[in-house]
Write an enzyme that holds these catalytic residues in place. Structure first.
Site, mmCIF file in Angstrom:
data_model
loop_
_atom_site.group_PDB
_atom_site.id
_atom_site.type_symbol
_atom_site.label_atom_id
_atom_site.label_comp_id
_atom_site.label_asym_id
_atom_site.label_seq_id
_atom_site.Cartn_x
_atom_site.Cartn_y
_atom_site.Cartn_z
ATOM 1 N N CYS A 46 -69.013 45.939 -56.164
ATOM 2 C CA CYS A 46 -69.360 47.178 -56.881
ATOM 3 C C CYS A 46 -70.828 47.544 -56.743
ATOM 4 C CB CYS A 46 -69.010 47.042 -58.358
ATOM 5 S SG CYS A 46 -67.301 46.570 -58.587
ATOM 6 N N HIS A 90 -71.739 53.352 -61.544
ATOM 7 C CA HIS A 90 -70.523 52.825 -60.944
ATOM 8 C C HIS A 90 -69.348 53.177 -61.855
ATOM 9 C CE1 HIS A 90 -67.635 50.181 -59.222
ATOM 10 N NE2 HIS A 90 -67.651 49.326 -60.216
ATOM 11 N N ASN A 143 -61.321 52.903 -59.870
ATOM 12 C CA ASN A 143 -62.500 52.177 -59.385
ATOM 13 C C ASN A 143 -62.393 52.034 -57.868
ATOM 14 O OD1 ASN A 143 -64.468 50.319 -58.722
ATOM 15 N ND2 ASN A 143 -63.978 48.893 -60.385
#
Ligand code: UT7
Length: 330
Positions: free
Chosen positions: A113, A257, A287
């Site tokens: 990430c 993020h 995500n």
């Protein structure tokens, strides 16, 4: 000499998978997923045979076009992904070939990430040092072929989606540009979010028993990751702002993020950045790991939320553990 983001692009597959679609595959519900994460739908590749580099292609082309560059002008590619096309070689090499670039530097960054922010720090350092000029950074993921779409894997399976984002970073002697990027890691959490197999420490690297046990699928201690994320993201965001003499009040747009809407609301709340200055696309894409921030940048630029003169804050936290933040003036 400073580095400047001169173009951004993104691409997501056309296949929309809603929470209700997932609820047909295993016990879950639209209500559970939306309440806990904010996700309404995500994109999955249309069919087998599409890799991270394929999603990267349209994103990269669009970023290059905005920067006024062609593939032959690229001096280096940095490809952030946890889902490379194949185990090796890296997806940066595959993208270099598919785009038709010269024989240039091509590097994969495997920092999940935080991969985009690690890549931005490398590109910034390369440019400041005069090593490379036109750097293409891509974050791209195909998660849908690597998640366990059944009850055992449901906590992770509902979170992830496929997609790609790209930016072009170039030198400038102007005042604006990448002001600072900070990244960090603490491997104390390496088993809190990980894929255990195939593994070089296992001989063979994967066997039928491991497959039956689903050890090739990601496993996550969600609560632990959540706790770390809401602590580390504000901490490192304040650190980068402090380094360039700014405060959260100077931030025109915060592009965090996209792991969980609740995480981002808590982080923005701790920083005191109002909701209308925070970018969310998790409800549409889930995500997309290394792709979340460049997708967010690309969409915000196209929507006019990023303008000439905007001060943009980015922050991420994820597997490793790894985390990072950046301040960029557009
Ligand atoms: O980008 C990478 C970094 N990742 C993250 O930042 C993720 C951070 N963590 C999170 O976002 C949250 O922890 C989750 C969204 C993953 C989970 O939310 P939670 O509030 O921590 O839920 P939980 O794991 O405590 O699960 C609560 C319950 C459990 O049932 P019991 O034990 O209370 O009966 C789970 O079995 O929800 C159950 N559950 C589900 N129910 C319906 C787990 N997954 C699902 C599901 N649908 N998909």
């Amino acid at each position: 000499m400073r580095a400047r983001i001169t173009g951004a692009g993104h691409y997501v597959p056309t296949r929309v998978v809603t929470n209700d679609d997932l609820a047909k595959l295993f016990p879950t519900s639209d209500e559970w997923i939306q309440q806990r994460t904010g996700i309404k739908e995500r994109r999955f590749i249309e069919h087998s045979g599409i890799g991270a580099s394929d999603l990267a292609m349209p994103a990269a082309k669009s970023a290059l076009e905005q920067a006024g560059l062609g593939p032959k002008d690229v001096d280096a590619i940095i490809f952030a992904t946890l889902s490379p096309d194949v185990y090796f070689p890296g997806s940066a090499c595959i993208l270099q070939h598919k785009l038709g670039c010269r024989q240039i530097a091509a590097l994969d960054v495997r920092n999940q990430c935080s991969g985009f922010l690690y890549s931005l720090q490398i590109a910034d350092a390369w440019i400041r040092a005069g090593v490379h000029k036109n750097v293409l950074i891509v974050g791209a993921e195909v998660h849908s072929t690597g998640i366990e779409l059944n009850e055992r894997g449901r906590d992770v399976a509902v979170l992830f989606g496929d997609g790609a984002g790209a930016v072009v970073v170039q030198p400038t002697d102007g005042e604006r540009g990448v002001r600072t990027v900070e990244v960090a890691a603490d491997g104390v959490g390496y088993k809190e979010l990980w894929v255990e197999a195939p593994a070089s420490m296992c001989d063979p690297r994967i066997d039928h028993k491991m497959l039956d046990e689903g050890r090739h699928f990601p496993k996550m201690n969600g609560k632990q990751v959540f706790r770390w994320a809401v602590e580390k993201m504000p901490e490192i965001a304040l650190s980068v702002l402090g380094k360039v003499g700014k405060t959260p009040a100077d931030v025109d747009l915060f592009v965090p993020h996209q792991a969980n809407m609740r995480i981002n609301q808590m982080v923005a709340g701790k920083l005191g950045i109002p909701e209308d200055r925070v970018v969310h696309n998790i409800e549409r894409y889930g995500n997309t790991t290394a792709a979340t921030i460049p997708i967010g940048l690309s969409e915000s630029w196209k929507d006019g939320k990023i303008k000439e003169g905007s001060t943009v804050l980015m922050a991420a936290f994820g597997a490793g553990f790894t985390w990072g933040a950046a301040v960029v003036e557009f």
